[in-house]
Design a protein around this motif. Structure first.
Motif, PDB file in Angstrom:
ATOM      1  N   LYS A  30       0.828  -1.203   0.000  1.00 48.91           N
ATOM      2  CA  LYS A  30       0.000   0.000   0.000  1.00 48.91           C
ATOM      3  C   LYS A  30       0.866   1.259   0.000  1.00 48.91           C
ATOM      4  O   LYS A  30       0.525   2.257  -0.636  1.00 48.91           O
ATOM      5  CB  LYS A  30      -0.925  -0.008   1.209  1.00 48.91           C
ATOM      6  CG  LYS A  30      -2.032  -1.053   1.119  1.00 48.91           C
ATOM      7  CD  LYS A  30      -2.946  -0.984   2.331  1.00 48.91           C
ATOM      8  CE  LYS A  30      -4.050  -2.024   2.226  1.00 48.91           C
ATOM      9  NZ  LYS A  30      -4.957  -1.993   3.414  1.00 48.91           N
ATOM     10  N   GLN A  31       1.999   1.196   0.691  1.00 49.41           N
ATOM     11  CA  GLN A  31       2.906   2.343   0.717  1.00 49.41           C
ATOM     12  C   GLN A  31       3.507   2.590  -0.660  1.00 49.41           C
ATOM     13  O   GLN A  31       3.599   3.741  -1.112  1.00 49.41           O
ATOM     14  CB  GLN A  31       4.011   2.109   1.745  1.00 49.41           C
ATOM     15  CG  GLN A  31       4.985   3.281   1.861  1.00 49.41           C
ATOM     16  CD  GLN A  31       6.082   3.024   2.871  1.00 49.41           C
ATOM     17  OE1 GLN A  31       6.089   1.988   3.537  1.00 49.41           O
ATOM     18  NE2 GLN A  31       7.013   3.960   2.989  1.00 49.41           N
ATOM     19  N   GLN A  32       3.875   1.532  -1.357  1.00 44.74           N
ATOM     20  CA  GLN A  32       4.420   1.685  -2.707  1.00 44.74           C
ATOM     21  C   GLN A  32       3.366   2.247  -3.667  1.00 44.74           C
ATOM     22  O   GLN A  32       3.671   3.085  -4.514  1.00 44.74           O
ATOM     23  CB  GLN A  32       4.943   0.342  -3.209  1.00 44.74           C
ATOM     24  CG  GLN A  32       6.196  -0.134  -2.487  1.00 44.74           C
ATOM     25  CD  GLN A  32       6.644  -1.491  -2.992  1.00 44.74           C
ATOM     26  OE1 GLN A  32       5.974  -2.135  -3.794  1.00 44.74           O
ATOM     27  NE2 GLN A  32       7.810  -1.935  -2.528  1.00 44.74           N
ATOM     28  N   ALA A  33       2.128   1.791  -3.512  1.00 41.95           N
ATOM     29  CA  ALA A  33       1.052   2.309  -4.362  1.00 41.95           C
ATOM     30  C   ALA A  33       0.828   3.796  -4.093  1.00 41.95           C
ATOM     31  O   ALA A  33       0.608   4.589  -5.022  1.00 41.95           O
ATOM     32  CB  ALA A  33      -0.234   1.529  -4.124  1.00 41.95           C
ATOM     33  N   ALA A  34       0.922   4.205  -2.829  1.00 43.13           N
ATOM     34  CA  ALA A  34       0.759   5.620  -2.492  1.00 43.13           C
ATOM     35  C   ALA A  34       1.901   6.451  -3.062  1.00 43.13           C
ATOM     36  O   ALA A  34       1.694   7.581  -3.527  1.00 43.13           O
ATOM     37  CB  ALA A  34       0.683   5.781  -0.974  1.00 43.13           C
ATOM     38  N   VAL A  52      -6.164   4.615 -10.769  1.00 40.48           N
ATOM     39  CA  VAL A  52      -6.286   3.436  -9.924  1.00 40.48           C
ATOM     40  C   VAL A  52      -4.945   2.717  -9.954  1.00 40.48           C
ATOM     41  O   VAL A  52      -4.347   2.539 -11.019  1.00 40.48           O
ATOM     42  CB  VAL A  52      -7.434   2.509 -10.391  1.00 40.48           C
ATOM     43  CG1 VAL A  52      -7.222   2.033 -11.823  1.00 40.48           C
ATOM     44  CG2 VAL A  52      -7.576   1.321  -9.458  1.00 40.48           C
ATOM     45  N   ILE A  53      -4.459   2.335  -8.782  1.00 38.74           N
ATOM     46  CA  ILE A  53      -3.193   1.612  -8.648  1.00 38.74           C
ATOM     47  C   ILE A  53      -3.421   0.413  -7.752  1.00 38.74           C
ATOM     48  O   ILE A  53      -3.954   0.547  -6.640  1.00 38.74           O
ATOM     49  CB  ILE A  53      -2.080   2.507  -8.070  1.00 38.74           C
ATOM     50  CG1 ILE A  53      -1.875   3.744  -8.942  1.00 38.74           C
ATOM     51  CG2 ILE A  53      -0.769   1.734  -7.937  1.00 38.74           C
ATOM     52  CD1 ILE A  53      -0.871   4.739  -8.386  1.00 38.74           C
ATOM     53  N   THR A  74       3.668   1.012 -13.756  1.00 35.69           N
ATOM     54  CA  THR A  74       4.201  -0.300 -13.410  1.00 35.69           C
ATOM     55  C   THR A  74       5.324  -0.098 -12.399  1.00 35.69           C
ATOM     56  O   THR A  74       6.457   0.209 -12.772  1.00 35.69           O
ATOM     57  CB  THR A  74       4.734  -1.054 -14.637  1.00 35.69           C
ATOM     58  OG1 THR A  74       3.714  -1.111 -15.632  1.00 35.69           O
ATOM     59  CG2 THR A  74       5.157  -2.470 -14.268  1.00 35.69           C
ATOM     60  N   GLY A  75       5.003  -0.246 -11.130  1.00 31.54           N
ATOM     61  CA  GLY A  75       6.035  -0.063 -10.110  1.00 31.54           C
ATOM     62  C   GLY A  75       6.543   1.357 -10.111  1.00 31.54           C
ATOM     63  O   GLY A  75       5.797   2.313  -9.921  1.00 31.54           O
ATOM     64  N   HIS A  76       7.834   1.502 -10.361  1.00 32.95           N
ATOM     65  CA  HIS A  76       8.471   2.820 -10.344  1.00 32.95           C
ATOM     66  C   HIS A  76       8.609   3.418 -11.747  1.00 32.95           C
ATOM     67  O   HIS A  76       9.263   4.448 -11.906  1.00 32.95           O
ATOM     68  CB  HIS A  76       9.863   2.723  -9.706  1.00 32.95           C
ATOM     69  CG  HIS A  76       9.820   2.305  -8.265  1.00 32.95           C
ATOM     70  ND1 HIS A  76       9.371   3.134  -7.262  1.00 32.95           N
ATOM     71  CD2 HIS A  76      10.153   1.129  -7.671  1.00 32.95           C
ATOM     72  CE1 HIS A  76       9.448   2.497  -6.097  1.00 32.95           C
ATOM     73  NE2 HIS A  76       9.910   1.284  -6.319  1.00 32.95           N
TER      74      HIS A  76
END
Length: 314
Positions: A30-34, A52-53, A74-76
């Motif tokens: 969730k932190q990475q999505a934020a 949407v992620i 996609t990720g970063h």
């Protein structure tokens, strides 16, 4: 007895460790999505109307309707895609296509919302063909097709319960998560389908035709009068540099050379013999034909043949 206690104690520790690991992993996802969402929001060249992620696979999509552009996340890494390059959208449940929309075609497949309205049990039965199936849903994916040879598909896993053998069954504690994932998939599938229909409409619009000529088109446009010849050009040119010089100029404005003025040669005058009327030059004092003395003075008007005759004699 001691062995049994040790077994139960070991199972409890394993379950607790798995729960802690899952909670930690979920929080990290969730932190990475934020972080991905904040990265998109900070872009100055892209104003996201919505996005949407998925915390499941860190994939997502953001749209900027003012620029008709989308960002596939996609990720970063981000990939900018104009709306015109979006070719299709489909919803997959357990890797099976439920509904899809493609360029040049209509909506095909089952209505996910209709299945969802009957509860998870009806949805599972609709997908498997049996209402008594003991296998639940493991995965809900939104797949976007784009015009990209190397990466033609972009999958967003809105729900991934692949680690479970049974999946999400009716009445389970994860039934709400399944409903939310399907609703998100249906919402974004509808948005992308709208983009695709707009692309089809733009492609079907014929190019603008040239305007039909009217009588006004053929009306004669008045032409401007040509400018009068320049006084400079009518006077002459500089003998040194060839540039035009004015009438009153004493020196060339380009090179400074003094302007030479050539006076025109005086036109010749003629006289006629009063006795034989032979046309003679003005400086002749005696007629060569009859010998009569000729007074000096202008000659009367004669024809051009006589003038030519005088020129040949002199």
């Amino acid at each position: 007895m001691e062995t049994l206690k040790f077994f139960f104690f070991t199972v409890i520790i394993i379950l607790a460790g798995a729960a802690i690991y899952g909670w930690h992993l979920g929080g990290k996802n969730k932190q990475q999505a934020a972080e991905s969402e904040n990265r998109i929001r900070r872009r100055r060249d892209f104003r996201a109307n919505d996005m949407v992620i998925s915390p499941q696979n860190q994939a997502g999509i953001a749209v900027d309707t003012s620029q008709r552009k989308a960002v596939l996340i996609t990720g970063h890494s981000d990939r900018d895609v104009p709306f015109s390059n979006i070719l299709g959208s489909e919803i997959l449940i357990d890797n099976a296509t439920v509904t899809s929309t493609n360029r040049g075609s209509q909506l095909t497949g089952a209505a996910v919302g209709g299945l969802l309205a009957g509860g998870v049990g009806a949805m599972i039965g609709g997908l498997s063909g049996s209402t008594t199936s003991r296998t639940g849903v493991r995965k809900v994916t939104l797949r976007i097709a784009v015009d990209d040879f190397h990466r033609p598909y972009h999958d967003i896993d809105l729900l991934d319960w692949s680690h479970s053998d049974k999946g999400i069954l009716p009445g389970s504690t994860m039934e709400g998560a399944l409903k939310e994932a399907v609703q998100q998939a249906e919402l974004w599938h509808g948005r992308i389908s709208s983009i695709i229909r707009e692309n089809d409409a733009i492609a079907a619009t014929p190019p603008a035709q040239d305007a039909v000529p009217t009588f006004a088109t053929f009306e004669k446009v008045p032409q401007a009068e040509p400018p009068a010849p320049s006084a400079i050009a009518a006077v002459g040119t500089c003998s040194s540099c060839g540039k035009p010089v004015g009438d009153a100029a004493k020196f060339c404005s380009s090179c400074g050379t003094a302007v030479e003025r050539k006076e025109p040669a005086p036109s010749p005058t003629f006289q006629a013999c009063r006795k034989c009327t032979k046309l003679l030059s003005a400086d002749v004092e005696r007629c060569p034909r009859c010998g009569t003395t000729v007074p000096v003075g202008p000659a009367p008007e004669g024809d051009r043949m006589a003038e030519a005759e005088v020129s040949q004699q002199s």
